[in-house]
Scaffold this motif. Structure first.
Motif, PDB file in Angstrom:
ATOM      1  N   ALA A  94       0.846  -1.210   0.000  1.00  0.00           N
ATOM      2  CA  ALA A  94       0.000   0.000   0.000  1.00  0.00           C
ATOM      3  C   ALA A  94       0.877   1.254   0.000  1.00  0.00           C
ATOM      4  O   ALA A  94       0.430   2.328  -0.351  1.00  0.00           O
ATOM      5  CB  ALA A  94      -0.929   0.002   1.206  1.00  0.00           C
ATOM      6  N   THR A  95       2.133   1.092   0.427  1.00  0.00           N
ATOM      7  CA  THR A  95       3.085   2.206   0.429  1.00  0.00           C
ATOM      8  C   THR A  95       4.334   1.760  -0.345  1.00  0.00           C
ATOM      9  O   THR A  95       4.437   0.599  -0.751  1.00  0.00           O
ATOM     10  CB  THR A  95       3.517   2.557   1.870  1.00  0.00           C
ATOM     11  N   THR A  96       5.302   2.663  -0.472  1.00  0.00           N
ATOM     12  CA  THR A  96       6.513   2.303  -1.229  1.00  0.00           C
ATOM     13  C   THR A  96       7.561   1.631  -0.335  1.00  0.00           C
ATOM     14  O   THR A  96       8.699   1.429  -0.757  1.00  0.00           O
ATOM     15  CB  THR A  96       7.131   3.572  -1.869  1.00  0.00           C
ATOM     16  N   ASP A  97       7.208   1.267   0.889  1.00  0.00           N
ATOM     17  CA  ASP A  97       8.180   0.666   1.815  1.00  0.00           C
ATOM     18  C   ASP A  97       8.769  -0.620   1.242  1.00  0.00           C
ATOM     19  O   ASP A  97       8.048  -1.467   0.712  1.00  0.00           O
ATOM     20  CB  ASP A  97       7.512   0.366   3.161  1.00  0.00           C
ATOM     21  N   SER A  98      10.084  -0.757   1.379  1.00  0.00           N
ATOM     22  CA  SER A  98      10.774  -1.925   0.815  1.00  0.00           C
ATOM     23  C   SER A  98      10.573  -3.162   1.692  1.00  0.00           C
ATOM     24  O   SER A  98      10.160  -3.057   2.852  1.00  0.00           O
ATOM     25  CB  SER A  98      12.273  -1.630   0.711  1.00  0.00           C
ATOM     26  N   ASP A  99      10.930  -4.323   1.126  1.00  0.00           N
ATOM     27  CA  ASP A  99      10.891  -5.570   1.905  1.00  0.00           C
ATOM     28  C   ASP A  99      11.839  -5.473   3.098  1.00  0.00           C
ATOM     29  O   ASP A  99      11.555  -6.012   4.163  1.00  0.00           O
ATOM     30  CB  ASP A  99      11.314  -6.758   1.024  1.00  0.00           C
ATOM     31  N   LEU A 100      12.978  -4.783   2.895  1.00  0.00           N
ATOM     32  CA  LEU A 100      13.947  -4.642   3.991  1.00  0.00           C
ATOM     33  C   LEU A 100      13.314  -3.918   5.183  1.00  0.00           C
ATOM     34  O   LEU A 100      13.442  -4.354   6.329  1.00  0.00           O
ATOM     35  CB  LEU A 100      15.179  -3.880   3.493  1.00  0.00           C
ATOM     36  N   LYS A 101      12.586  -2.829   4.913  1.00  0.00           N
ATOM     37  CA  LYS A 101      11.936  -2.074   5.998  1.00  0.00           C
ATOM     38  C   LYS A 101      10.918  -2.959   6.718  1.00  0.00           C
ATOM     39  O   LYS A 101      10.836  -2.977   7.941  1.00  0.00           O
ATOM     40  CB  LYS A 101      11.220  -0.843   5.424  1.00  0.00           C
ATOM     41  N   ILE A 102      10.146  -3.705   5.937  1.00  0.00           N
ATOM     42  CA  ILE A 102       9.101  -4.550   6.521  1.00  0.00           C
ATOM     43  C   ILE A 102       9.737  -5.644   7.378  1.00  0.00           C
ATOM     44  O   ILE A 102       9.316  -5.908   8.504  1.00  0.00           O
ATOM     45  CB  ILE A 102       8.212  -5.152   5.405  1.00  0.00           C
ATOM     46  N   LEU A 103      10.796  -6.257   6.831  1.00  0.00           N
ATOM     47  CA  LEU A 103      11.433  -7.374   7.541  1.00  0.00           C
ATOM     48  C   LEU A 103      12.152  -6.913   8.815  1.00  0.00           C
ATOM     49  O   LEU A 103      12.122  -7.594   9.839  1.00  0.00           O
ATOM     50  CB  LEU A 103      12.413  -8.076   6.601  1.00  0.00           C
ATOM     51  N   ARG A 104      12.767  -5.735   8.738  1.00  0.00           N
ATOM     52  CA  ARG A 104      13.419  -5.183   9.936  1.00  0.00           C
ATOM     53  C   ARG A 104      12.381  -4.929  11.022  1.00  0.00           C
ATOM     54  O   ARG A 104      12.624  -5.182  12.196  1.00  0.00           O
ATOM     55  CB  ARG A 104      14.106  -3.864   9.590  1.00  0.00           C
ATOM     56  N   LEU A 105      11.226  -4.423  10.609  1.00  0.00           N
ATOM     57  CA  LEU A 105      10.164  -4.156  11.584  1.00  0.00           C
ATOM     58  C   LEU A 105       9.715  -5.475  12.231  1.00  0.00           C
ATOM     59  O   LEU A 105       9.590  -5.572  13.453  1.00  0.00           O
ATOM     60  CB  LEU A 105       8.984  -3.463  10.885  1.00  0.00           C
ATOM     61  N   SER A 106       9.516  -6.497  11.408  1.00  0.00           N
ATOM     62  CA  SER A 106       9.092  -7.800  11.950  1.00  0.00           C
ATOM     63  C   SER A 106      10.123  -8.327  12.942  1.00  0.00           C
ATOM     64  O   SER A 106       9.774  -8.799  14.026  1.00  0.00           O
ATOM     65  CB  SER A 106       8.926  -8.830  10.830  1.00  0.00           C
TER      66      SER A 106
END
Ligand code: SF4
Length: 428
Positions: A226-238
Protein backbone atom coordinates in the motif's frame (compact mmCIF):
# COMPACT_ATOMS: atom_id res chain seq x y z
CA UNK A 1 -31.58 -5.51 10.89
CA UNK A 2 -31.78 -9.31 11.23
CA UNK A 3 -28.87 -11.00 13.00
CA UNK A 4 -28.25 -13.17 9.91
CA UNK A 5 -27.86 -10.08 7.71
CA UNK A 6 -25.46 -8.55 10.25
CA UNK A 7 -23.54 -11.82 10.24
CA UNK A 8 -23.29 -11.72 6.45
CA UNK A 9 -21.96 -8.15 6.42
CA UNK A 10 -19.62 -8.42 9.39
CA UNK A 11 -18.12 -11.81 8.58
CA UNK A 12 -17.43 -10.60 5.03
CA UNK A 13 -15.80 -7.43 6.40
CA UNK A 14 -13.57 -9.54 8.67
CA UNK A 15 -11.96 -11.38 5.74
CA UNK A 16 -9.40 -8.56 5.26
CA UNK A 17 -7.84 -9.45 8.61
CA UNK A 18 -5.45 -12.28 7.75
CA UNK A 19 -4.73 -13.51 11.26
CA UNK A 20 -7.05 -16.34 10.24
CA UNK A 21 -8.60 -17.09 6.85
CA UNK A 22 -12.31 -17.52 6.25
CA UNK A 23 -13.54 -20.74 4.74
CA UNK A 24 -16.17 -18.90 2.70
CA UNK A 25 -17.99 -22.13 1.73
CA UNK A 26 -21.71 -22.62 1.85
CA UNK A 27 -22.73 -26.29 1.66
CA UNK A 28 -25.80 -27.82 3.23
CA UNK A 29 -25.84 -31.23 4.82
CA UNK A 30 -27.33 -33.99 2.61
CA UNK A 31 -29.42 -36.97 3.64
CA UNK A 32 -27.18 -39.37 5.58
CA UNK A 33 -24.37 -36.81 5.23
CA UNK A 34 -22.08 -35.61 7.97
CA UNK A 35 -21.71 -31.90 8.82
CA UNK A 36 -22.16 -28.80 6.72
CA UNK A 37 -20.28 -25.62 5.88
CA UNK A 38 -21.85 -22.21 6.24
CA UNK A 39 -20.66 -18.91 4.87
CA UNK A 40 -20.73 -17.06 8.19
CA UNK A 41 -17.00 -16.56 8.51
CA UNK A 42 -15.83 -19.81 10.04
CA UNK A 43 -12.06 -19.88 9.80
CA UNK A 44 -9.16 -21.88 11.16
CA UNK A 45 -6.43 -20.94 13.54
CA UNK A 46 -3.92 -22.60 15.87
CA UNK A 47 -4.19 -22.62 19.64
CA UNK A 48 -1.13 -22.27 21.89
CA UNK A 49 -0.87 -26.07 22.16
CA UNK A 50 -0.67 -26.37 18.35
CA UNK A 51 -4.22 -27.68 17.67
CA UNK A 52 -6.03 -26.48 14.57
CA UNK A 53 -9.34 -24.96 15.67
CA UNK A 54 -12.40 -23.51 13.90
CA UNK A 55 -13.27 -19.96 14.87
CA UNK A 56 -16.23 -17.70 14.29
CA UNK A 57 -14.46 -14.76 12.62
CA UNK A 58 -16.44 -11.52 12.69
CA UNK A 59 -16.20 -7.79 13.19
CA UNK A 60 -18.29 -6.33 16.01
CA UNK A 61 -19.00 -3.44 13.66
CA UNK A 62 -17.79 -1.98 10.38
CA UNK A 63 -18.91 1.57 11.34
CA UNK A 64 -15.62 3.43 11.65
CA UNK A 65 -14.76 6.96 12.70
CA UNK A 66 -11.41 6.75 10.91
CA UNK A 67 -10.77 7.08 7.21
CA UNK A 68 -7.71 4.93 6.45
CA UNK A 69 -7.29 5.15 2.68
CA UNK A 70 -6.44 1.45 2.19
CA UNK A 71 -9.40 0.06 4.17
CA UNK A 72 -12.78 -1.05 2.88
CA UNK A 73 -14.43 0.06 6.15
CA UNK A 74 -13.11 3.65 6.00
CA UNK A 75 -15.71 6.23 7.00
CA UNK A 76 -15.85 7.79 3.52
CA UNK A 77 -16.70 4.48 1.82
CA UNK A 78 -20.32 3.93 0.85
CA UNK A 79 -21.08 0.33 1.87
CA UNK A 80 -23.70 -1.51 3.96
CA UNK A 81 -22.91 -1.05 7.67
CA UNK A 82 -23.95 -3.11 10.66
CA UNK A 83 -23.21 -3.46 14.34
CA UNK A 84 -23.70 -6.38 16.71
CA UNK A 85 -24.70 -5.86 20.32
CA UNK A 86 -22.48 -7.71 22.81
CA UNK A 87 -25.47 -9.97 23.60
CA UNK A 88 -25.85 -10.96 19.95
CA UNK A 89 -22.18 -11.95 19.69
CA UNK A 90 -22.39 -13.95 22.92
CA UNK A 91 -25.54 -15.76 21.67
CA UNK A 92 -24.02 -16.51 18.27
CA UNK A 93 -20.81 -17.85 19.80
CA UNK A 94 -22.60 -20.07 22.30
CA UNK A 95 -25.13 -21.36 19.74
CA UNK A 96 -22.45 -22.09 17.13
CA UNK A 97 -20.33 -23.75 19.80
CA UNK A 98 -23.19 -25.95 20.98
CA UNK A 99 -23.85 -27.00 17.38
CA UNK A 100 -20.17 -27.89 17.07
CA UNK A 101 -19.59 -25.41 14.23
CA UNK A 102 -16.79 -23.63 16.08
CA UNK A 103 -14.34 -24.03 18.92
CA UNK A 104 -13.75 -20.34 19.49
CA UNK A 105 -14.21 -16.73 18.50
CA UNK A 106 -12.05 -14.30 16.53
CA UNK A 107 -13.51 -10.88 17.26
CA UNK A 108 -12.22 -7.76 15.58
CA UNK A 109 -13.82 -4.37 15.09
CA UNK A 110 -13.64 -1.03 13.34
CA UNK A 111 -13.44 1.97 15.67
CA UNK A 112 -17.02 2.82 16.67
CA UNK A 113 -17.54 6.23 18.38
CA UNK A 114 -14.11 6.10 20.11
CA UNK A 115 -11.32 3.59 20.83
CA UNK A 116 -12.49 3.35 24.47
CA UNK A 117 -16.14 2.78 23.55
CA UNK A 118 -15.16 0.02 21.10
CA UNK A 119 -12.82 -1.63 23.59
CA UNK A 120 -15.55 -1.48 26.30
CA UNK A 121 -17.93 -3.32 23.95
CA UNK A 122 -15.30 -5.98 23.25
CA UNK A 123 -14.79 -6.28 27.01
CA UNK A 124 -18.52 -6.84 27.58
CA UNK A 125 -18.49 -9.70 25.04
CA UNK A 126 -15.51 -11.56 26.48
CA UNK A 127 -16.52 -10.92 30.11
CA UNK A 128 -20.01 -12.36 29.51
CA UNK A 129 -18.70 -15.32 27.59
CA UNK A 130 -16.28 -16.27 30.35
CA UNK A 131 -18.20 -15.26 33.49
CA UNK A 132 -21.88 -15.73 32.61
CA UNK A 133 -21.72 -18.47 29.98
CA UNK A 134 -18.64 -20.22 31.41
CA UNK A 135 -17.31 -20.43 27.87
CA UNK A 136 -13.90 -22.09 27.88
CA UNK A 137 -13.27 -22.02 24.13
CA UNK A 138 -10.51 -20.07 22.41
CA UNK A 139 -10.96 -16.29 22.09
CA UNK A 140 -8.83 -13.93 19.99
CA UNK A 141 -9.68 -10.20 20.08
CA UNK A 142 -8.17 -6.99 18.85
CA UNK A 143 -6.70 -4.34 21.11
CA UNK A 144 -7.88 -1.02 19.70
CA UNK A 145 -5.03 1.52 19.43
CA UNK A 146 -5.78 4.59 21.55
CA UNK A 147 -7.96 2.73 24.10
CA UNK A 148 -7.16 3.17 27.83
CA UNK A 149 -4.68 0.70 29.24
CA UNK A 150 -7.05 -0.48 32.02
CA UNK A 151 -9.63 -1.72 29.49
CA UNK A 152 -7.01 -3.46 27.34
CA UNK A 153 -5.61 -5.05 30.50
CA UNK A 154 -9.08 -6.29 31.58
CA UNK A 155 -9.74 -7.82 28.15
CA UNK A 156 -6.35 -9.56 28.29
CA UNK A 157 -7.46 -11.43 31.43
CA UNK A 158 -10.31 -13.12 29.52
CA UNK A 159 -8.85 -13.92 26.10
CA UNK A 160 -6.29 -16.36 24.74
CA UNK A 161 -4.74 -14.15 22.10
CA UNK A 162 -4.76 -10.44 21.29
CA UNK A 163 -3.57 -8.56 18.24
CA UNK A 164 -2.86 -4.93 17.52
CA UNK A 165 -2.67 -4.38 13.77
CA UNK A 166 0.23 -2.15 12.74
CA UNK A 167 -0.94 -2.25 9.10
CA UNK A 168 1.58 0.26 7.67
CA UNK A 169 5.28 -0.36 8.32
CA UNK A 170 6.40 3.27 8.75
CA UNK A 171 5.27 6.47 10.46
CA UNK A 172 5.39 8.23 7.05
CA UNK A 173 3.01 5.61 5.65
CA UNK A 174 0.60 6.22 8.54
CA UNK A 175 0.75 9.98 8.01
CA UNK A 176 -0.02 9.55 4.33
CA UNK A 177 -2.75 6.92 4.42
CA UNK A 178 -4.05 6.78 8.00
CA UNK A 179 -3.41 10.25 9.47
CA UNK A 180 -5.78 9.65 12.41
CA UNK A 181 -3.49 6.87 13.67
CA UNK A 182 0.01 7.15 15.07
CA UNK A 183 2.83 4.77 15.88
CA UNK A 184 2.76 5.39 19.64
CA UNK A 185 -0.95 4.55 19.92
CA UNK A 186 -0.23 1.23 18.20
CA UNK A 187 2.93 0.31 20.12
CA UNK A 188 1.55 1.24 23.57
CA UNK A 189 -1.05 -1.58 23.78
CA UNK A 190 1.49 -3.95 22.26
CA UNK A 191 3.93 -3.13 25.02
CA UNK A 192 1.19 -3.44 27.65
CA UNK A 193 0.28 -6.91 26.38
CA UNK A 194 3.93 -7.97 26.35
CA UNK A 195 4.42 -6.78 29.94
CA UNK A 196 1.18 -8.48 31.05
CA UNK A 197 2.24 -11.78 29.47
CA UNK A 198 5.68 -11.66 31.13
CA UNK A 199 4.21 -10.81 34.55
CA UNK A 200 1.58 -13.52 34.29
CA UNK A 201 4.24 -16.15 33.45
CA UNK A 202 6.32 -15.04 36.46
CA UNK A 203 3.32 -15.02 38.82
CA UNK A 204 2.23 -18.46 37.70
CA UNK A 205 5.69 -19.83 38.49
CA UNK A 206 5.11 -18.80 42.13
CA UNK A 207 1.35 -19.20 42.41
CA UNK A 208 0.02 -21.86 40.08
CA UNK A 209 -3.57 -20.58 40.22
CA UNK A 210 -2.85 -16.93 39.47
CA UNK A 211 -4.82 -15.81 36.37
CA UNK A 212 -3.46 -16.20 32.88
CA UNK A 213 -2.96 -13.18 30.64
CA UNK A 214 -3.17 -13.64 26.85
CA UNK A 215 -1.67 -17.15 27.13
CA UNK A 216 -1.51 -17.73 23.36
CA UNK A 217 0.49 -14.52 22.84
CA UNK A 218 0.01 -11.56 20.57
CA UNK A 219 0.17 -11.11 16.79
CA UNK A 220 -0.04 -8.28 14.28
CA UNK A 221 -0.71 -7.69 10.62
CA UNK A 222 1.31 -5.66 8.10
CA UNK A 223 -0.09 -4.57 4.76
CA UNK A 224 2.31 -5.15 1.86
CA UNK A 225 2.28 -2.86 -1.15
CA UNK A 226 0.00 0.00 0.00
CA UNK A 227 3.09 2.21 0.43
CA UNK A 228 6.51 2.30 -1.23
CA UNK A 229 8.18 0.67 1.82
CA UNK A 230 10.77 -1.92 0.82
CA UNK A 231 10.89 -5.57 1.91
CA UNK A 232 13.95 -4.64 3.99
CA UNK A 233 11.94 -2.07 6.00
CA UNK A 234 9.10 -4.55 6.52
CA UNK A 235 11.43 -7.37 7.54
CA UNK A 236 13.42 -5.18 9.94
CA UNK A 237 10.16 -4.16 11.58
CA UNK A 238 9.09 -7.80 11.95
CA UNK A 239 12.46 -8.72 13.43
CA UNK A 240 12.15 -5.84 15.93
CA UNK A 241 8.63 -6.96 16.86
CA UNK A 242 9.75 -10.54 17.49
CA UNK A 243 12.77 -9.42 19.52
CA UNK A 244 11.31 -6.51 21.47
CA UNK A 245 7.62 -7.39 21.85
CA UNK A 246 7.82 -11.19 21.83
CA UNK A 247 5.20 -11.49 19.08
CA UNK A 248 4.01 -15.00 18.20
CA UNK A 249 3.45 -14.13 14.56
CA UNK A 250 3.57 -11.26 12.14
CA UNK A 251 1.03 -11.72 9.35
CA UNK A 252 1.53 -10.13 5.95
CA UNK A 253 -1.44 -9.08 3.89
CA UNK A 254 -1.04 -8.14 0.23
CA UNK A 255 -2.72 -4.79 -0.34
CA UNK A 256 -6.15 -5.29 -1.92
CA UNK A 257 -7.03 -2.31 -4.14
CA UNK A 258 -10.37 -1.36 -2.60
CA UNK A 259 -10.17 2.35 -3.35
CA UNK A 260 -9.01 4.66 -6.15
CA UNK A 261 -7.50 7.18 -3.74
CA UNK A 262 -4.60 8.85 -5.66
CA UNK A 263 -2.31 8.30 -2.63
CA UNK A 264 -2.52 4.55 -3.20
CA UNK A 265 -0.52 2.61 -5.80
CA UNK A 266 -2.25 1.83 -9.08
CA UNK A 267 -2.41 -1.97 -9.09
CA UNK A 268 -4.97 -4.35 -10.54
CA UNK A 269 -4.46 -7.25 -8.15
CA UNK A 270 -2.85 -7.79 -4.71
CA UNK A 271 0.97 -8.44 -4.74
CA UNK A 272 0.60 -12.06 -3.61
CA UNK A 273 4.04 -13.27 -4.73
CA UNK A 274 5.67 -10.53 -2.66
CA UNK A 275 3.46 -11.46 0.31
CA UNK A 276 4.60 -15.08 -0.07
CA UNK A 277 8.30 -14.10 -0.21
CA UNK A 278 7.86 -12.12 3.02
CA UNK A 279 6.22 -15.11 4.71
CA UNK A 280 9.17 -17.27 3.61
CA UNK A 281 11.66 -14.68 4.88
CA UNK A 282 9.76 -14.43 8.17
CA UNK A 283 10.10 -18.21 8.47
CA UNK A 284 13.86 -17.82 7.95
CA UNK A 285 14.01 -15.27 10.78
CA UNK A 286 12.06 -17.41 13.21
CA UNK A 287 13.37 -20.91 12.54
CA UNK A 288 16.55 -20.75 10.45
CA UNK A 289 18.69 -18.30 12.43
CA UNK A 290 18.79 -15.62 9.72
CA UNK A 291 18.80 -11.90 10.47
CA UNK A 292 17.04 -9.31 8.32
CA UNK A 293 20.37 -7.63 7.50
CA UNK A 294 21.71 -10.90 6.05
CA UNK A 295 18.73 -11.39 3.75
CA UNK A 296 18.52 -7.84 2.38
CA UNK A 297 20.49 -4.60 2.51
CA UNK A 298 20.27 -1.03 1.29
CA UNK A 299 21.78 -2.05 -2.09
CA UNK A 300 19.22 -4.81 -2.49
CA UNK A 301 16.17 -3.80 -0.42
CA UNK A 302 13.63 -6.11 -2.11
CA UNK A 303 13.45 -9.85 -2.66
CA UNK A 304 13.90 -11.43 -6.07
CA UNK A 305 10.32 -12.48 -6.78
CA UNK A 306 11.44 -15.35 -8.99
CA UNK A 307 13.35 -17.10 -6.15
CA UNK A 308 12.63 -17.95 -2.54
CA UNK A 309 14.64 -15.75 -0.11
CA UNK A 310 16.97 -18.57 0.95
CA UNK A 311 18.04 -19.34 -2.64
CA UNK A 312 18.39 -15.60 -3.20
CA UNK A 313 20.68 -15.34 -0.15
CA UNK A 314 22.71 -18.42 -1.14
CA UNK A 315 23.36 -17.05 -4.64
CA UNK A 316 24.59 -13.75 -3.20
CA UNK A 317 26.90 -15.73 -0.87
CA UNK A 318 28.01 -18.34 -3.37
CA UNK A 319 31.57 -18.21 -1.96
CA UNK A 320 30.25 -20.16 1.09
CA UNK A 321 29.18 -23.09 -1.11
CA UNK A 322 29.28 -25.98 -1.84
CA UNK A 323 29.21 -27.37 1.71
CA UNK A 324 30.07 -31.00 2.42
CA UNK A 325 26.93 -32.59 3.75
CA UNK A 326 28.87 -34.99 5.98
CA UNK A 327 30.84 -32.24 7.71
CA UNK A 328 28.76 -29.03 7.82
CA UNK A 329 27.43 -28.07 11.25
CA UNK A 330 23.69 -27.73 11.95
CA UNK A 331 23.61 -23.94 11.42
CA UNK A 332 25.29 -24.22 8.03
CA UNK A 333 23.04 -27.09 6.96
CA UNK A 334 20.03 -24.86 7.73
CA UNK A 335 21.39 -22.26 5.31
CA UNK A 336 21.46 -24.70 2.37
CA UNK A 337 18.47 -24.16 0.03
CA UNK A 338 16.22 -27.23 0.07
CA UNK A 339 17.24 -28.32 3.60
CA UNK A 340 14.64 -27.60 6.27
CA UNK A 341 14.81 -27.77 10.06
CA UNK A 342 13.62 -31.39 10.22
CA UNK A 343 15.91 -32.47 7.36
CA UNK A 344 18.96 -30.85 8.98
CA UNK A 345 18.27 -32.82 12.19
CA UNK A 346 17.81 -36.04 10.17
CA UNK A 347 21.13 -35.47 8.36
CA UNK A 348 22.99 -34.95 11.65
CA UNK A 349 21.43 -38.12 13.09
CA UNK A 350 21.95 -40.26 9.98
CA UNK A 351 25.62 -39.38 9.44
CA UNK A 352 26.50 -40.60 12.94
CA UNK A 353 26.18 -44.13 11.55
CA UNK A 354 27.71 -43.75 8.09
CA UNK A 355 28.59 -41.11 5.53
CA UNK A 356 25.57 -39.90 3.57
CA UNK A 357 25.45 -39.98 -0.22
CA UNK A 358 23.26 -38.20 -2.74
CA UNK A 359 20.59 -40.94 -2.76
CA UNK A 360 20.33 -40.98 1.04
CA UNK A 361 19.50 -37.28 0.93
CA UNK A 362 16.52 -37.90 -1.33
CA UNK A 363 15.25 -40.49 1.14
CA UNK A 364 15.63 -37.99 3.99
CA UNK A 365 13.25 -35.59 2.20
CA UNK A 366 15.79 -32.99 1.06
CA UNK A 367 14.55 -30.94 -1.90
CA UNK A 368 17.33 -31.93 -4.29
CA UNK A 369 16.26 -29.72 -7.16
CA UNK A 370 17.46 -26.82 -4.99
CA UNK A 371 20.07 -28.39 -2.73
CA UNK A 372 22.13 -30.07 -5.52
CA UNK A 373 23.80 -26.76 -6.50
CA UNK A 374 25.01 -26.01 -2.98
CA UNK A 375 26.32 -29.29 -1.56
CA UNK A 376 28.82 -32.06 -2.00
CA UNK A 377 28.26 -35.63 -0.77
CA UNK A 378 31.40 -37.58 0.10
CA UNK A 379 33.28 -34.88 -1.81
CA UNK A 380 31.24 -35.31 -5.01
CA UNK A 381 29.32 -32.39 -6.55
CA UNK A 382 26.10 -33.14 -8.44
CA UNK A 383 25.15 -29.62 -9.58
CA UNK A 384 26.24 -27.89 -12.75
CA UNK A 385 29.93 -27.56 -13.58
CA UNK A 386 30.60 -23.93 -12.63
CA UNK A 387 29.66 -22.31 -9.32
CA UNK A 388 28.36 -19.30 -11.21
CA UNK A 389 25.43 -17.68 -9.44
CA UNK A 390 23.81 -16.38 -12.62
CA UNK A 391 23.83 -19.84 -14.24
CA UNK A 392 22.52 -21.50 -11.07
CA UNK A 393 19.82 -18.83 -10.76
CA UNK A 394 18.61 -19.60 -14.29
CA UNK A 395 18.48 -23.32 -13.47
CA UNK A 396 16.53 -22.67 -10.25
CA UNK A 397 14.06 -20.29 -11.89
CA UNK A 398 13.47 -22.71 -14.78
CA UNK A 399 12.88 -25.65 -12.43
CA UNK A 400 10.41 -23.71 -10.20
CA UNK A 401 8.74 -21.00 -12.28
CA UNK A 402 6.53 -18.53 -10.42
CA UNK A 403 2.98 -18.88 -11.69
CA UNK A 404 1.89 -15.84 -13.69
CA UNK A 405 -1.46 -15.70 -11.98
CA UNK A 406 -0.22 -16.51 -8.51
CA UNK A 407 -2.96 -17.53 -6.13
CA UNK A 408 -3.49 -18.73 -2.59
CA UNK A 409 -2.17 -22.24 -1.85
CA UNK A 410 -4.89 -24.88 -1.88
CA UNK A 411 -4.60 -28.53 -0.98
CA UNK A 412 -6.49 -29.36 -4.15
CA UNK A 413 -4.32 -27.63 -6.79
CA UNK A 414 -2.71 -29.78 -9.48
CA UNK A 415 0.92 -29.32 -8.41
CA UNK A 416 3.53 -31.89 -7.49
CA UNK A 417 3.42 -33.43 -4.03
CA UNK A 418 7.02 -32.35 -3.50
CA UNK A 419 6.15 -28.67 -4.03
CA UNK A 420 3.11 -29.03 -1.77
CA UNK A 421 5.30 -30.52 0.95
CA UNK A 422 7.79 -27.65 0.64
CA UNK A 423 5.04 -25.03 0.98
CA UNK A 424 3.29 -26.69 3.90
CA UNK A 425 6.32 -28.02 5.74
CA UNK A 426 8.45 -24.95 5.08
CA UNK A 427 11.51 -26.85 3.74
CA UNK A 428 13.08 -23.73 2.34
S1 SF4 B 1 -9.40 2.14 11.87
FE1 SF4 B 1 -9.35 0.05 11.10
S2 SF4 B 1 -11.42 -0.34 10.37
FE2 SF4 B 1 -11.25 1.88 10.62
S3 SF4 B 1 -10.68 2.62 8.59
FE3 SF4 B 1 -8.77 2.32 9.73
S4 SF4 B 1 -8.11 0.20 9.24
FE4 SF4 B 1 -10.27 0.43 8.64
Amino acid sequence: MEVLEKLRILSDAAKYDVSCSSSGSNRKNKKDGLGNASSCGICHSWSDDGRCISLLKILMTNYCIYDCAYCINRSSNDLPRAIFTPDEIVDLTINFYKRNYIEGLFLSSAVFRSPNHTMEMLLQVVQRLREEENFNGYIHTKAIPGADEEIVEKVGRYVDRMSVNIELPTEEGLKLLAPQKNKQNILRPMNLIKTGITQSIEERKKFHFSPKFVPAGQTTQLIVGATTDSDLKILRLSEGLYNSYGLKRVYYSAFVPVSNNPKLPLIKSPPLVRENRLYQADWLLRFYGFEAKELLDENKPDFDLALDPKCDWALRNIHLFPVEINKADYNMLLKVPGIGVKSAIKIIQARRFSAIDFYDLKKLGIVMKRAQYFITCKGKYYGIKSMNSEIIRNQLVTSSPVEKNYKQLSLFDQVSLEDKYIEIGGQL
